[in-house]
Design a protein around this motif. Structure first.
Motif, PDB file in Angstrom:
ATOM      1  N   LEU A 244       1.268  -1.364  -0.287  1.00  0.00           N
ATOM      2  CA  LEU A 244      -0.135  -0.165   0.615  1.00  0.00           C
ATOM      3  C   LEU A 244       0.933   1.561   0.540  1.00  0.00           C
ATOM      4  O   LEU A 244      -0.102   2.807  -0.234  1.00  0.00           O
ATOM      5  N   VAL A 245       2.420   1.121   0.502  1.00  0.00           N
ATOM      6  CA  VAL A 245       3.427   2.284  -0.042  1.00  0.00           C
ATOM      7  C   VAL A 245       3.835   2.715  -2.032  1.00  0.00           C
ATOM      8  O   VAL A 245       4.070   1.296  -2.148  1.00  0.00           O
ATOM      9  N   LYS A 246       3.069   3.369  -1.587  1.00  0.00           N
ATOM     10  CA  LYS A 246       3.377   3.936  -3.510  1.00  0.00           C
ATOM     11  C   LYS A 246       4.176   3.889  -3.510  1.00  0.00           C
ATOM     12  O   LYS A 246       4.721   3.811  -4.999  1.00  0.00           O
ATOM     13  N   PRO A 247       5.633   4.399  -2.552  1.00  0.00           N
ATOM     14  CA  PRO A 247       6.760   4.779  -2.871  1.00  0.00           C
ATOM     15  C   PRO A 247       7.400   2.255  -3.633  1.00  0.00           C
ATOM     16  O   PRO A 247       7.670   3.060  -4.972  1.00  0.00           O
ATOM     17  N   LEU A 248       7.245   1.993  -3.185  1.00  0.00           N
ATOM     18  CA  LEU A 248       7.811   0.879  -3.579  1.00  0.00           C
ATOM     19  C   LEU A 248       6.325   0.285  -4.480  1.00  0.00           C
ATOM     20  O   LEU A 248       7.521  -0.969  -5.329  1.00  0.00           O
ATOM     21  N   GLN A 249       5.051   0.503  -5.061  1.00  0.00           N
ATOM     22  CA  GLN A 249       4.454  -0.079  -5.746  1.00  0.00           C
ATOM     23  C   GLN A 249       5.198   1.694  -7.039  1.00  0.00           C
ATOM     24  O   GLN A 249       5.287   0.249  -8.013  1.00  0.00           O
ATOM     25  N   ASP A 250       6.215   1.853  -6.977  1.00  0.00           N
ATOM     26  CA  ASP A 250       7.198   3.058  -8.291  1.00  0.00           C
ATOM     27  C   ASP A 250       7.919   2.124  -8.333  1.00  0.00           C
ATOM     28  O   ASP A 250       8.285   1.953  -9.611  1.00  0.00           O
ATOM     29  N   ILE A 251       8.827   1.565  -7.491  1.00  0.00           N
ATOM     30  CA  ILE A 251       9.221   0.412  -7.415  1.00  0.00           C
ATOM     31  C   ILE A 251       9.165  -0.787  -8.304  1.00  0.00           C
ATOM     32  O   ILE A 251      10.117  -1.530  -9.389  1.00  0.00           O
ATOM     33  N   ALA A 252       8.054  -1.449  -7.990  1.00  0.00           N
ATOM     34  CA  ALA A 252       7.352  -2.400  -8.989  1.00  0.00           C
ATOM     35  C   ALA A 252       7.362  -2.172 -10.182  1.00  0.00           C
ATOM     36  O   ALA A 252       7.485  -2.925 -11.523  1.00  0.00           O
ATOM     37  N   LYS A 253       6.481  -0.926 -10.341  1.00  0.00           N
ATOM     38  CA  LYS A 253       6.630  -0.444 -11.885  1.00  0.00           C
ATOM     39  C   LYS A 253       7.850  -0.376 -12.627  1.00  0.00           C
ATOM     40  O   LYS A 253       7.881  -0.990 -13.489  1.00  0.00           O
ATOM     41  N   ARG A 254       9.002  -0.383 -12.059  1.00  0.00           N
ATOM     42  CA  ARG A 254      10.335  -0.242 -12.544  1.00  0.00           C
ATOM     43  C   ARG A 254      10.849  -1.641 -12.803  1.00  0.00           C
ATOM     44  O   ARG A 254      11.838  -1.662 -13.299  1.00  0.00           O
ATOM     45  N   LEU A 255      10.682  -2.135 -12.521  1.00  0.00           N
ATOM     46  CA  LEU A 255      11.733  -3.710 -12.433  1.00  0.00           C
ATOM     47  C   LEU A 255      11.071  -4.534 -13.932  1.00  0.00           C
ATOM     48  O   LEU A 255       9.877  -4.369 -13.282  1.00  0.00           O
ATOM     49  N   ASP A 256      12.341  -4.461 -14.404  1.00  0.00           N
ATOM     50  CA  ASP A 256      11.446  -5.588 -15.564  1.00  0.00           C
ATOM     51  C   ASP A 256      12.578  -7.224 -15.395  1.00  0.00           C
ATOM     52  O   ASP A 256      13.506  -6.707 -14.706  1.00  0.00           O
ATOM     53  N   LEU A 257      11.301  -7.797 -15.019  1.00  0.00           N
ATOM     54  CA  LEU A 257      11.691  -9.021 -14.833  1.00  0.00           C
ATOM     55  C   LEU A 257      12.452  -9.803 -16.131  1.00  0.00           C
ATOM     56  O   LEU A 257      13.218 -10.993 -16.030  1.00  0.00           O
ATOM     57  N   CYS A 258      11.929  -9.603 -17.115  1.00  0.00           N
ATOM     58  CA  CYS A 258      13.357  -9.692 -18.568  1.00  0.00           C
ATOM     59  C   CYS A 258      12.944 -11.581 -18.764  1.00  0.00           C
ATOM     60  O   CYS A 258      13.969 -12.182 -18.743  1.00  0.00           O
ATOM     61  N   GLU A 259      12.000 -11.697 -18.717  1.00  0.00           N
ATOM     62  CA  GLU A 259      11.259 -13.418 -18.595  1.00  0.00           C
ATOM     63  C   GLU A 259      11.953 -14.143 -20.545  1.00  0.00           C
ATOM     64  O   GLU A 259      12.474 -14.656 -20.497  1.00  0.00           O
ATOM     65  N   ASN A 260      12.372 -13.140 -21.040  1.00  0.00           N
ATOM     66  CA  ASN A 260      12.691 -13.737 -22.290  1.00  0.00           C
ATOM     67  C   ASN A 260      13.913 -14.159 -21.946  1.00  0.00           C
ATOM     68  O   ASN A 260      14.786 -15.557 -22.211  1.00  0.00           O
ATOM     69  N   ILE A 261      14.872 -13.276 -21.337  1.00  0.00           N
ATOM     70  CA  ILE A 261      16.388 -13.273 -20.659  1.00  0.00           C
ATOM     71  C   ILE A 261      16.799 -15.029 -20.354  1.00  0.00           C
ATOM     72  O   ILE A 261      16.915 -15.651 -20.961  1.00  0.00           O
ATOM     73  N   ARG A 262      15.596 -14.345 -18.964  1.00  0.00           N
ATOM     74  CA  ARG A 262      15.884 -16.051 -17.759  1.00  0.00           C
ATOM     75  C   ARG A 262      15.514 -17.799 -18.679  1.00  0.00           C
ATOM     76  O   ARG A 262      16.173 -18.212 -18.187  1.00  0.00           O
ATOM     77  N   ILE A 263      14.586 -17.682 -19.829  1.00  0.00           N
ATOM     78  CA  ILE A 263      13.376 -18.883 -19.577  1.00  0.00           C
ATOM     79  C   ILE A 263      14.438 -19.489 -20.796  1.00  0.00           C
ATOM     80  O   ILE A 263      14.584 -19.896 -21.039  1.00  0.00           O
ATOM     81  N   ARG A 264      15.230 -18.455 -21.689  1.00  0.00           N
ATOM     82  CA  ARG A 264      16.566 -18.262 -22.314  1.00  0.00           C
ATOM     83  C   ARG A 264      17.881 -19.053 -21.590  1.00  0.00           C
ATOM     84  O   ARG A 264      18.202 -20.257 -22.375  1.00  0.00           O
TER      85      ARG A 264
END
Length: 275
Positions: A244-264
């Motif tokens: 519920l903390v907006k700064p943490l929500q903002d961090i979530a939006k910026r985090l790219d999990l790079c799924e294609n790289i991880r799976i490869r």
């Protein structure tokens, strides 16, 4: 201009000798580059304790350095980086790229952007203040510095960030409060803090792994570590998104999990040695 070749962080600023001295104290670069005909002035202003390298005068020109930077970032103008009015700063940044070419540092794909160090955002401390506060070093043997007390980070990235925060304290109340909100949330939720600590310890030095990949110097074992780090990002992103903390929500939006790289990596590189 400051470049960390291991992470790709590229910064630029502009100011008088006092401002530059504060930057040198804050960033503590391993090597300083300056113009050949400015040696006497450099030593008068900054002393001779810094490891330095002199570059020919012709490199320090507006046209040449602008061309190097625009070529590097595939742009026609530097306006998008917010540094276009920093004429001397741009020259300094271009000289850094020239130095990399001259010293055969050709693998620079991980240097993706350049940003401005804004004087008005930070409390600027001179070297005497930094020394007297014993932030990082002490003249007394076996003394405990402030960073020794505060640094309970569990990743090299966290350690670097903490040192940067200590050397460049924020002035903006809103930005300071964002950090306080995150700290308050983690203090009041010990279980979550423990989970995040565990995942961050798995991530390790993701910045340097990425730069190794970009410069084609990464080995298979490090690729597996990169996959593990990307796996560890997933629960971190999920927690931040649910918070519920907006700064943490903002961090979530910026985090790219790079799924294609991880799976490869998962599909193409085995952790088990061949039989």
């Amino acid at each position: 201009s400051f470049l960390d070749i291991s992470t790709g962080e590229f910064l630029v600023s502009e100011g008088d000798v006092v401002h530059i001295n504060k930057l040198l104290q804050s960033f503590n670069p391993k090597e300083v580059i300056y113009q050949k005909n400015k040696r006497q002035q450099f030593e008068e202003d900054f002393g001779n304790s810094l490891y330095s390298f002199m570059i020919d005068n012709w490199v320090f020109t507006n046209d040449y350095t602008n061309e190097l930077l625009n070529e590097k970032f595939s742009t026609k103008s530097l306006k998008g980086f917010g540094i276009s009015e920093l004429k001397d700063g741009i020259i300094a940044a271009g000289v850094v790229l020239h130095y990399l070419k001259e010293t055969q540092h050709h693998k620079t794909k991980h240097i993706l952007s350049i940003s401005r160090v804004e004087q008005e955002k930070y409390v600027w401390m001179d070297r005497f203040t930094i020394r007297n506060l014993e932030l990082f070093h002490s003249p007394n043997e076996q003394a405990i510095t402030l960073v020794n007390i505060l640094d309970n980070t569990i990743s090299p990235m966290g350690g670097r960030m903490l040192r940067r925060w200590l050397s460049l304290p924020l002035k903006n109340k809103q930005e300071i409060n964002k950090r306080y909100q995150i700290v308050e949330e983690l203090i009041s939720n010990n279980n979550i803090a423990e989970i995040l600590s565990k995942e961050i310890s798995i991530i390790g030095d993701l910045e340097r792994l990425i730069s190794k990949g970009a410069t084609l110097r990464i080995n298979p074992r490090e690729c597996v570590r990169l996959k593990d780090a990307l796996n560890a990002l997933k629960p971190i992103k999920e927690f931040c998104a649910r918070s519920l903390v907006k700064p943490l929500q903002d961090i979530a939006k910026r985090l790219d999990l790079c799924e294609n790289i991880r799976i490869r990596i998962e599909n193409e590189i085995s952790e088990d040695p061949p039989m």
